[in-house]
Design a protein around this motif. Structure first.
Motif, short mmCIF file in Angstrom:
data_model
loop_
_atom_site.label_atom_id
_atom_site.label_comp_id
_atom_site.label_asym_id
_atom_site.label_seq_id
_atom_site.Cartn_x
_atom_site.Cartn_y
_atom_site.Cartn_z
N ALA A 475 1.18 -1.23 -0.10
CA ALA A 475 -0.04 0.13 0.02
C ALA A 475 0.78 1.13 -0.04
CB ALA A 475 -1.52 -0.07 1.43
N THR A 476 0.65 2.22 -0.78
CA THR A 476 1.69 3.83 -0.95
C THR A 476 -0.29 5.03 0.18
OG1 THR A 476 1.76 3.59 -2.37
CG2 THR A 476 2.04 5.68 -1.83
N SER A 481 -4.95 2.71 -4.98
CA SER A 481 -5.87 2.21 -6.39
C SER A 481 -5.13 0.48 -6.57
CB SER A 481 -4.60 3.03 -7.63
OG SER A 481 -5.19 4.80 -7.31
N PHE A 482 -3.51 0.82 -5.70
CA PHE A 482 -3.27 -0.55 -5.57
C PHE A 482 -4.33 -1.89 -4.24
CE2 PHE A 482 -0.20 -3.11 -7.19
CZ PHE A 482 0.32 -4.93 -6.56
N ALA A 483 -4.58 -1.12 -3.98
CA ALA A 483 -5.06 -2.16 -2.17
C ALA A 483 -6.70 -2.23 -3.08
CB ALA A 483 -4.93 -0.84 -1.56
N ARG A 484 -7.39 -1.33 -3.63
CA ARG A 484 -8.41 -1.57 -4.86
C ARG A 484 -8.46 -2.79 -4.84
NH1 ARG A 484 -9.86 4.36 -4.10
NH2 ARG A 484 -9.03 4.71 -6.26
N GLN A 485 -7.44 -2.66 -6.25
CA GLN A 485 -7.58 -3.98 -7.28
C GLN A 485 -7.63 -4.92 -6.45
OE1 GLN A 485 -7.75 -3.83 -10.26
NE2 GLN A 485 -7.19 -1.81 -11.02
N LEU A 486 -6.35 -4.81 -5.39
CA LEU A 486 -6.64 -6.62 -4.23
C LEU A 486 -7.83 -6.35 -3.77
CD1 LEU A 486 -2.81 -5.78 -2.83
CD2 LEU A 486 -3.34 -7.03 -4.47
N GLN A 487 -8.48 -5.57 -3.27
CA GLN A 487 -9.98 -6.56 -2.51
C GLN A 487 -10.54 -6.33 -3.41
OE1 GLN A 487 -10.30 -2.38 -0.77
NE2 GLN A 487 -9.51 -2.55 1.13
N ARG A 488 -10.54 -5.75 -4.81
CA ARG A 488 -11.68 -6.71 -5.83
C ARG A 488 -11.24 -8.34 -5.94
NH1 ARG A 488 -10.48 -2.40 -9.14
NH2 ARG A 488 -12.54 -0.93 -8.47
#
Length: 976
Positions: A475-476, A481-488
């Motif tokens: 995470a940053t 953005s990256f966290a949302r991609q992982l959660q999705r």
């Protein structure tokens, strides 16, 4: 002896002498013959053709003295002769003349006792020297006839003027040569059979062939072998049909390398239609072809990427209907051709269980977001497959989504492999450790439970990954953005693939995420280098595409792109289209005053104003120089288009601040509308119509717009013919002056005559000033024509009584540059007419733009003692303000206010108001167009001191006006 005084026009005379290019030139038999003939006719031992320079007298031809010799001007006889340029000079006995009695060549050898001379003048009447004869004995003046000497001097003056004409011709040739050398287009000519007659001077340097090698068909040796046959074929067709030709082919240069050139040519025909000669140009287009080739390769690259992709790539509209599908996608879905599913909706292809989920994803993408999910869907042949779907929006010109990019990846085998994962865990671990991808497994609490060796090494920058939280490692802060991609991905029922930028590690990751009941398995790799290369490639392609279609100075569309847009608009439907051509008025003056940098700044600001006014309603282009084009779609009725044209003219005409100076330019607009019935119009035809409408607008006055009308074609042709005839008329002396008397009503006497310009064209008859004066103003011929009118009017007035002045009309175009004051002064000086007998008439348009130069010019003319009159008063827009800004001597009431007198009350009221203004400003009033005695009585009763019109006299020729004034001198006019 006393030296001759210096003439007042000495500098102008010396310039005229220099322009003849005769000083210090070798002997000329033509001049020598005149000197010998003068010597024989008068039986004298000395005859000279002498030129009077600033400090010397130089002999161009001589009998009795050495040719080419000279003497100081202080001792020059001829320096006295040129003081009276229109009269011969006779000195019967030099000893009896105090000017020459003590001259060294009178008192000493050769003891000149007799001298006679006639001045030599150029075409403008300026004396440059003299033809003189001398004798050693005095002569009886009664026995000397100088007429032969004057005729010889007239012939010599023709030779003098011929020298000046030759110098001007050489200058014209030099101008043409430099123009040809600097032009990117090299001219050539050919005979009716296509044999080359001449080529431009830059041909040898560019091609490496001598001019003589090129002539005929010799140029073919420079042609690329592959281009010979097609070039000769097209050239042969043009030769037989006499039609213009436009070709591109390669020519070798001096080093043997080939360069692309564009060659255009057109034939000139005689009256019977036979070809007289071909005229053409050669232009280097190598760089332009390179740009086009780069664009073609870019397009091929894009298609290659689509057709080489291992996934199915589709483009759908927002309603879910298919627009495009790539070849691999057709194969993946067992489809033979794209026509099979053209216009097919995705709902028709999905099992009912997935419709709701896919519809939700499509709605998310339609709102501007990207979405990925996995579905199970059979192919066209019924083969069941798992698909990994990515949907992202495609933005339109307004930035809003207008299409959906749908990427389907066949993951059937991957899913089957995952189902076998538990059975082959050990073997899979070995595979994971040797794979080129980083592999990591997250549990439901987002803790890393497994990382392979590559992943551990990659995470080393952030610390040990095993047992660490995904949010700490990936995470940053501030960028989820990256966290949302992982959660999705964790929430999806099937695998997810995405690429996302990870700011904390400054890296782009390509991630394949596989969710399961225990958590999420990630296969990822660092694709930063690929992403940077792709981004740079896109930027390069965009730059190339933009440069090929836009103007480098203003950023507007260029001419080529603009013409493409016109053609596209007409093909798609011409209804509602409008083409506007705009040209800046007075831009050349700004460019000349501030240089090209200042002119470029003005063009950039003008382009910004066009963008602001037109906004998104038009395609705007710079067509070259100070000319712009606007293509409107959905333009609406003519009134709306005209309203836009007015707003554009107003915006462009606002002041500009360039390099600390406030400047104004105007704008003229031509508008062409395509026909709404019949065949679709050609772009070239519509462009020509807009160009003709622009010409019409500029002709009628600055700051106007005009719609194209069919009669403009004929009017333009007539105007071009008139422009040509006007130049010839000035050269052939076809102009004359007529004069109409101005009467002092109280004294019943003539006080002035107005000079009126007339043109009688041989073979055509009289031409109206209303037709030819605007053309003369437009072409600049009004300046030399105005000088001619001034001088002829002054010459004519010399034959009139001293109490009668002459009035001359000045065009506004004569005020646009320097030289008017000097021209008036020269006319008075050359003719000897007193300034008080000259009156200059101007119209309100001279002061319309608050031109400081015009006011300065008027004050300078007033200071010379010349009367200034406001002509056609009351027909403009701001007459009262003009009276405040310049103290006119006289106001001339326009004939339109006199024609209805005395019966029309409104005209009488206007007359009284103008007379009242004249009294308030201490200006005399002249009524124009007085044709009846009742009109004369009315204007006199209301306070007009002067009148002019057919009641007193129609305009008369120069001869008739002199006779008319002679009869009227000292006699009160009667009859009204």
């Amino acid at each position: 002896m006393a030296a001759a005084p210096i003439p007042e026009n000495e500098e102008a005379r010396l310039r005229a002498l220099g322009a003849c290019e005769l000083l210090d030139t070798p002997p000329d038999p033509r001049f020598d013959a005149f000197a010998r003939l003068a010597s024989r006719i008068y039986g004298v031992p000395y005859a000279l053709v002498s030129l009077v320079d600033r400090d010397r007298q130089w002999f161009k031809a001589a009998v009795g003295l050495p040719q080419g010799s000279s003497m100081p001007r202080d001792l020059s006889f001829c320096a006295h002769a040129i003081l009276r340029p229109g009269q011969p000079m006779l000195v019967p006995d030099t000893l009896a003349d105090p000017r020459f009695a003590d001259h060294p060549m009178v008192q000493g050898p050769p003891h000149f006792r007799f001298y006679a001379a006639v001045p030599l003048r150029d075409a403008t009447g300026l004396p440059v020297g003299s033809l003189c004869i001398l004798d050693l004995a005095p002569r009886d003046p009664e026995g000397i006839d100088l007429a032969p000497l004057e005729e010889l001097a007239l012939g010599l003056s023709t030779l003098v003027e011929h020298g000046r004409s030759l110098a001007a011709l050489r200058e014209s040739d030099e101008n043409y040569r430099y123009t040809i050398e600097l032009s990117p287009q090299m001219p050539w000519t050919a005979d009716p059979d296509g044999m080359i007659l001449s080529v431009g001077p830059r041909w040898p340097a560019l091609i490496g062939m001598r001019l003589e090698e090129t002539l005929g068909d010799g140029w073919l040796r420079a042609l690329h072998p592959d281009d010979v046959a097609p070039t000769l074929r097209e050239w042969g067709i043009a030769l037989r049909a006499g039609t213009p030709v436009d070709l591109e082919y390669r020519l070798s240069n001096a080093t043997g390398e080939y360069t692309w050139y564009r060659v255009r040519a057109a034939a000139r025909h005689d009256a019977e239609g036979r070809i007289i000669r071909w005229y053409g140009t050669v232009e280097d287009v190598d760089e332009a072809k390179a740009v086009r080739e780069a664009l073609r390769k870019s397009d091929e690259l894009a298609r290659s990427v689509l057709e080489s992709s291992p996934v199915c790539i589709k483009v759908l509209d927002l309603s879910g209907y298919l627009i495009f599908m790539n070849g691999p996608g057709l194969a993946l879905f067992d489809l033979d051709t794209a026509e099979t599913v053209e216009g097919f909706g995705w709902r028709q292809a999905l099992p009912a269980d997935y419709v709701a989920a896919v519809q939700q994803g499509a709605h998310v993408a339609a709102r501007g977001e990207s979405v990925q999910f996995t579905i199970h869907c059979p192919t066209a042949r019924g083969r069941a497959k798992w698909w990994e779907i990515s949907i992202c929006p495609i933005a339109g010109a307004d930035g809003l989504p207008y299409r959906l990019l749908w990427i389907s990846r066949d993951i059937t085998e991957e899913k089957q492999a995952r189902e076998q994962q538990e059975a082959s865990a050990a073997r899979l671990a070995d595979v994971l450790e040797t794979t080129s991808d980083c592999v990591a497994v997250l549990d439901r609490d987002w803790i890393f439970t497994y990382v392979n060796g590559r992943a551990e090494a990659w995470f080393a920058r952030r610390g040990p990954a095993l047992g660490a939280s995904a949010w700490m490692m990936l995470a940053t802060p501030g960028d989820p953005s990256f966290a949302r991609q992982l959660q999705r991905a964790m929430a999806q029922p099937g695998p997810t693939t995405f690429e996302e930028y990870l700011p904390s590690l400054d890296a782009w990751l390509e991630v394949h995420a596989y969710p399961s009941g225990e958590g999420l398995t990630l296969f990822f790799r660092d694709v930063s280098e690929r992403r940077r290369a792709e981004a740079e490639q896109r930027r390069s392609e965009q730059r190339i595409a933009h440069m090929a279609r836009h103007d480098g100075l203003t950023g507007l569309a260029n001419r080529g792109f603009f013409q493409e847009e016109i053609g596209r608009a007409l093909r798609e439907g011409s209804a509602g289209c409008a083409l506007l051509f705009l040209d800046l008025d007075n831009f050349k003056d700004v460019n000349d005053a501030l240089g090209h940098l200042g002119g470029d700044q003005l063009l950039q600001q003008a382009a910004d104003r066009l963008r602001r006014v037109a906004q998104d309603s038009a395609c705007i282009a710079r067509l070259g120089g100070d000319e712009f084009g606007l293509l409107l779609r959905g333009a609406g009725p003519r009134e709306a288009i005209g309203g836009l044209a007015v707003r554009i003219i107003d915006a462009v005409s606002e002041p500009y601040l360039i390099e600390g100076q406030r400047l104004r330019v105007g704008a003229s607009i031509g508008i062409a509308l395509p026909v709404t019935q019949g065949a679709a119009p050609e772009a070239d035809a519509l462009i020509k119509q807009a160009d003709m409408a622009l010409y019409s607008a500029k002709t009628e006055g600055p700051g106007l717009y005009r719609f194209f009308a069919p009669e403009m074609t004929q009017r333009l042709q007539s105007r071009r013919a008139l422009r040509h005839d006007l130049r010839e008329a000035l050269e052939n002396g076809e102009f004359s002056l007529a004069f109409q008397p101005v009467v002092a009503l109280g004294e019943r006497r003539i006080v002035a005559c107005e000079a009126l310009l007339r043109w009688f064209r041989p073979g055509r008859g009289p031409v109206s000033p209303a037709d030819f004066v605007p053309v003369a103003e437009e072409t600049g011929l009004i300046v030399p024509l105005g000088r001619w009118v001034l001088r002829q009017a002054c010459v004519a007035a010399l034959d009139w009584p001293d109490s009668i002045s002459v009035a001359v009309n000045l065009s506004p175009a004569q005020f646009t540059g320097p030289g008017l004051v000097e021209a008036v002064a020269a006319a008075l000086e050359e003719t000897g007419l007193p300034a008080s007998r000259l009156e200059l008439e101007i119209t309100e348009s001279v002061l319309l733009h608050e031109d400081a130069l015009a006011l300065e010019t008027l004050h300078a003319l007033r200071a010379m003692g010349i009367g200034i009159a406001m002509d056609d008063f009351g027909t403009g827009y701001s007459s009262l303000s003009y009276l405040q800004r310049f103290p006119f001597d006289k106001i001339k009431i326009d004939r339109s206010f006199v024609a209805d007198l005395p019966g029309r009350a409104q005209s009488l009221a206007i007359l009284r108001a103008i007379v009242g203004l004249g009294r308030s400003f201490d200006m005399t009033i002249t009524a124009e167009g007085v044709e009846t005695a009742d009109q004369a009585a009315t204007v006199e009763a209301e306070g007009c001191r002067y009148a002019q019109g057919y009641l007193f006299s129609r305009p008369l020729s120069q001869t008739d006006i002199s006779a008319f004034l002679a009869r009227a001198e000292g006699v009160a006019l009667a009859g009204w």
